[in-house]
Design a protein around this motif. Structure first.
Motif, PDB file in Angstrom:
ATOM      1  N   TYR A  67      26.570   3.356 -35.321  1.00  0.00           N
ATOM      2  CA  TYR A  67      26.336   2.560 -36.770  1.00  0.00           C
ATOM      3  C   TYR A  67      25.163   3.504 -37.341  1.00  0.00           C
ATOM      4  O   TYR A  67      24.532   3.045 -38.143  1.00  0.00           O
ATOM      5  CB  TYR A  67      24.844   1.017 -36.232  1.00  0.00           C
ATOM      6  N   ALA A  68      24.565   4.290 -36.899  1.00  0.00           N
ATOM      7  CA  ALA A  68      23.078   5.392 -37.894  1.00  0.00           C
ATOM      8  C   ALA A  68      24.177   5.947 -38.251  1.00  0.00           C
ATOM      9  O   ALA A  68      23.989   6.763 -39.635  1.00  0.00           O
ATOM     10  CB  ALA A  68      22.509   5.972 -36.285  1.00  0.00           C
ATOM     11  N   LEU A  69      25.696   5.829 -37.671  1.00  0.00           N
ATOM     12  CA  LEU A  69      26.162   7.638 -38.575  1.00  0.00           C
ATOM     13  C   LEU A  69      26.785   6.742 -40.128  1.00  0.00           C
ATOM     14  O   LEU A  69      27.198   7.394 -40.758  1.00  0.00           O
ATOM     15  CB  LEU A  69      27.847   7.949 -37.577  1.00  0.00           C
ATOM     16  N   ALA A  70      27.069   5.438 -40.089  1.00  0.00           N
ATOM     17  CA  ALA A  70      27.892   4.849 -40.658  1.00  0.00           C
ATOM     18  C   ALA A  70      26.656   4.652 -41.848  1.00  0.00           C
ATOM     19  O   ALA A  70      27.261   4.385 -43.095  1.00  0.00           O
ATOM     20  CB  ALA A  70      28.693   3.533 -40.458  1.00  0.00           C
ATOM     21  N   VAL A  71      25.774   4.323 -41.587  1.00  0.00           N
ATOM     22  CA  VAL A  71      24.702   4.427 -42.446  1.00  0.00           C
ATOM     23  C   VAL A  71      24.393   5.631 -43.569  1.00  0.00           C
ATOM     24  O   VAL A  71      24.491   5.607 -45.351  1.00  0.00           O
ATOM     25  CB  VAL A  71      23.213   4.575 -42.074  1.00  0.00           C
ATOM     26  N   VAL A  72      24.754   6.885 -42.969  1.00  0.00           N
ATOM     27  CA  VAL A  72      25.473   7.618 -44.179  1.00  0.00           C
ATOM     28  C   VAL A  72      26.541   7.741 -45.691  1.00  0.00           C
ATOM     29  O   VAL A  72      26.826   8.087 -46.316  1.00  0.00           O
ATOM     30  CB  VAL A  72      26.184   9.317 -43.319  1.00  0.00           C
ATOM     31  N   PRO A  73      27.611   7.164 -45.366  1.00  0.00           N
ATOM     32  CA  PRO A  73      28.455   7.082 -45.911  1.00  0.00           C
ATOM     33  C   PRO A  73      28.489   5.823 -47.106  1.00  0.00           C
ATOM     34  O   PRO A  73      28.053   5.891 -47.599  1.00  0.00           O
ATOM     35  CB  PRO A  73      29.728   7.213 -45.427  1.00  0.00           C
ATOM     36  N   ASN A 354      19.368   7.584 -40.243  1.00  0.00           N
ATOM     37  CA  ASN A 354      19.852   6.970 -39.311  1.00  0.00           C
ATOM     38  C   ASN A 354      20.987   8.443 -37.899  1.00  0.00           C
ATOM     39  O   ASN A 354      21.668   7.962 -37.606  1.00  0.00           O
ATOM     40  CB  ASN A 354      20.818   5.858 -39.813  1.00  0.00           C
ATOM     41  N   LEU A 355      21.240   9.285 -39.593  1.00  0.00           N
ATOM     42  CA  LEU A 355      22.051  10.448 -38.762  1.00  0.00           C
ATOM     43  C   LEU A 355      21.069  10.984 -37.583  1.00  0.00           C
ATOM     44  O   LEU A 355      21.627  11.627 -37.392  1.00  0.00           O
ATOM     45  CB  LEU A 355      22.328  11.373 -39.932  1.00  0.00           C
ATOM     46  N   GLY A 356      20.067  11.393 -38.652  1.00  0.00           N
ATOM     47  CA  GLY A 356      19.431  11.491 -36.996  1.00  0.00           C
ATOM     48  C   GLY A 356      19.904  11.012 -35.761  1.00  0.00           C
ATOM     49  O   GLY A 356      19.337  10.834 -34.575  1.00  0.00           O
ATOM     50  N   ASN A 357      19.287   9.760 -35.888  1.00  0.00           N
ATOM     51  CA  ASN A 357      19.477   8.930 -34.512  1.00  0.00           C
ATOM     52  C   ASN A 357      20.802   8.569 -34.222  1.00  0.00           C
ATOM     53  O   ASN A 357      21.102   9.204 -32.705  1.00  0.00           O
ATOM     54  CB  ASN A 357      19.404   7.026 -34.955  1.00  0.00           C
ATOM     55  N   THR A 358      21.757   9.389 -34.751  1.00  0.00           N
ATOM     56  CA  THR A 358      23.273   9.130 -34.137  1.00  0.00           C
ATOM     57  C   THR A 358      23.500  10.631 -32.846  1.00  0.00           C
ATOM     58  O   THR A 358      23.656  10.702 -31.885  1.00  0.00           O
ATOM     59  CB  THR A 358      24.459   9.778 -35.257  1.00  0.00           C
ATOM     60  N   ILE A 359      22.140  12.114 -33.850  1.00  0.00           N
ATOM     61  CA  ILE A 359      22.204  13.089 -33.423  1.00  0.00           C
ATOM     62  C   ILE A 359      21.679  13.150 -32.068  1.00  0.00           C
ATOM     63  O   ILE A 359      21.682  13.043 -30.572  1.00  0.00           O
ATOM     64  CB  ILE A 359      21.524  13.749 -33.480  1.00  0.00           C
ATOM     65  N   GLY A 360      20.364  12.318 -31.990  1.00  0.00           N
ATOM     66  CA  GLY A 360      19.260  11.879 -30.662  1.00  0.00           C
ATOM     67  C   GLY A 360      20.194  10.971 -29.584  1.00  0.00           C
ATOM     68  O   GLY A 360      19.996  11.559 -28.438  1.00  0.00           O
ATOM     69  N   VAL A 361      20.749   9.716 -30.174  1.00  0.00           N
ATOM     70  CA  VAL A 361      21.886   9.041 -29.505  1.00  0.00           C
ATOM     71  C   VAL A 361      22.329   9.849 -28.486  1.00  0.00           C
ATOM     72  O   VAL A 361      22.947   9.722 -26.617  1.00  0.00           O
ATOM     73  CB  VAL A 361      22.244   7.975 -30.080  1.00  0.00           C
ATOM     74  N   SER A 362      23.383  10.644 -29.449  1.00  0.00           N
ATOM     75  CA  SER A 362      24.648  11.375 -28.954  1.00  0.00           C
ATOM     76  C   SER A 362      24.114  12.129 -27.814  1.00  0.00           C
ATOM     77  O   SER A 362      24.867  12.101 -26.335  1.00  0.00           O
ATOM     78  CB  SER A 362      25.515  12.282 -29.586  1.00  0.00           C
ATOM     79  N   LEU A 363      23.085  13.279 -27.950  1.00  0.00           N
ATOM     80  CA  LEU A 363      22.898  13.685 -27.081  1.00  0.00           C
ATOM     81  C   LEU A 363      21.756  13.285 -25.734  1.00  0.00           C
ATOM     82  O   LEU A 363      22.471  13.838 -24.449  1.00  0.00           O
ATOM     83  CB  LEU A 363      21.743  15.842 -27.818  1.00  0.00           C
ATOM     84  N   ALA A 364      20.958  12.834 -25.737  1.00  0.00           N
ATOM     85  CA  ALA A 364      20.601  11.633 -24.732  1.00  0.00           C
ATOM     86  C   ALA A 364      21.931  10.963 -23.779  1.00  0.00           C
ATOM     87  O   ALA A 364      21.424  11.339 -22.688  1.00  0.00           O
ATOM     88  CB  ALA A 364      19.111  10.535 -25.277  1.00  0.00           C
TER      89      ALA A 364
END
Length: 424
Positions: A67-73, A354-364
């Motif tokens: 979801y967070a990644l899709a906010v970007v496009p 939201n891109l940051g959310n993707t980074i944080g969630v992916s690493l966690a």
């Protein structure tokens, strides 16, 4: 997210309507409530969703990251296409994406369809708040613009304070799919309210051409602000996404207690947004620096006290308060340095969060999948936040050595009686 800061434009249009704006603002806020609920609700239902769709907890976390990644496009492609249209029309289109995505999520027979629904719903996120902020401001006199935009973003705050805990409770009683059917209904009501209550206005005046707006986004200070926003908020969200299994399996709270703990976190968000806004009004750069120093300390503290029920509830409140208190200052900073691209910069900064959310969630999620335990997101998120802090410090030092000529000229314009307006 927090509400944006809009720079002064050369043309200050008169408000479209000075009477009856309350219902229009409520309709806009209801859409924000639904979007905020869609974004954050998965954190309170992660165990139920993963079990029903037969995926692991870490894989279910991709429903948040996707979801967070899709906010970007959505922000970078849909917003430029729509912001030349009347805002009412643009927001109706975006709410259409939101409704379709949530219906797909509620119906999803498997993980792939659920993820697709999340992505479609996310396309509305950045543009709704970017365009909606400009529309809300156009409905009232200049002296009330801050309050109007705050009303729009009140929906997002209420979604975190009350909507997510209530959604978690409904999900436990009626199943997680019922929550997404309810969110779809909220979207339909918001769309009906938009059509019936919000007046038609013309697109925003005084902005740069589209190509120039995109060039404004790559100014060094703007890029630094976007990167810092992504990493700082990504650190907080990486912890929050996996908070439900942490509270249940490490702290030992019952399933029934989780919604009430999310209320505590939501209360922290509410307080943090107010405190962060007031601090950003006085000095956004200093506010951001202090808060981003505090945030990794709070995240580490959460991991340290995770086994103790009372301390973990206290730190959960602090996580919400400190994490969301950073948002107004970060939002203010990026808009200040993106003069002439107010709507696009606003939407892009929300995309950065939201891109940051993707980074944080992916690493966690990767740390959990690697067998590092449910406390490991506090370590990965601390590291992400510290990188954001380093970017903020570097950007401040650069700004002192090389002042931004665009910001300097805007400051001169303000001093000559063309004030910008800030809404936190």
């Amino acid at each position: 997210m927090a509400s944006p800061v809009q720079p002064a434009t050369h043309s200050e249009p008169a408000p479209v309507a000075r009477r009856g704006t309350g219902p229009a603002l409520f309709a806009l806020s209801l859409g924000g409530f639904g979007i905020g609920l869609t974004e954050f609700i998965i954190a309170g239902l992660l165990t139920e969703v993963s079990g029903d769709l037969s995926v692991s907890i870490s894989q279910a976390g991709h429903l948040v990251g996707g979801y967070a990644l899709a906010v970007v496009p959505g922000a970078l492609l849909l917003t430029p296409l729509l912001m030349r249209r009347p805002p009412k029309y643009a927001l109706a289109v975006l709410l259409g994406f939101f409704i379709v995505g949530n219906v797909l999520s509620a119906w999803a027979p498997g993980f792939g369809v659920m993820l697709m629904g999340r992505i479609i719903a996310a396309l509305a996120h950045g543009g709704y708040f970017g365009i909606g902020a400009v529309l809300a401001a156009s409905l009232v006199p200049a002296s009330k613009r801050a309050s109007a935009v705050a009303a729009l973003f009140a929906g997002l705050t209420i979604a975190n304070v009350l909507g997510v805990p209530a959604g978690a409770l409904v999900g436990q009683q009626l199943g997680w799919r019922a929550v997404f059917w309810i969110i779809s209904l909220i979207g339909l009501i918001a769309l009906a309210g938009l059509v019936a209550l919000v007046p038609r206005t013309e697109p925003e005046q005084g902005q740069l051409p589209i190509a120039a707006q995109f060039r404004a986004l790559v100014r060094p200070q703007v890029l630094a602000s976007l990167a810092a926003a992504a990493l700082v908020f990504g650190g907080m969200f990486g912890v929050f996404t996996f908070i439900e299994p942490l509270l249940r399996e490490v702290t030992g709270y019952s399933t029934a207690a989780v919604p009430w703990l999310l209320v505590i976190f939501g209360a922290g968000l509410f307080v943090g947004n107010i405190v962060g806004g007031k601090a950003a009004d006085r000095n956004p750069d200093n506010a951001v620096l202090v808060l981003v120093i505090l945030l990794p300390i709070v995240i580490l503290a959460l991991g340290a006290v995770a086994a103790f029920p009372v301390p973990v509830a206290i730190v959960l409140f602090l996580l919400g308060a400190v994490g969301f208190a950073t948002v107004p200052g970060l939002q203010a900073r990026v808009i200040r340095h993106a003069t002439g691209a107010a709507t696009l910069a606003s939407a892009t900064n929300i995309a950065a969060f939201n891109l940051g959310n993707t980074i944080g969630v992916s690493l966690a999620g990767a740390a959990i999948a690697a067998g590092c335990g449910l406390r490991s997101p506090t370590i990965t998120s601390t590291a992400v936040t510290l990188i954001g802090l380093a970017i903020i410090v570097a950007a401040r030092l650069r700004a002192r050595r090389t002042p931004d000529p665009v910001v300097s000229s805007t400051s001169t314009s303000v001093a000559k009686g063309n004030p910008s307006w800030i809404s936190i």
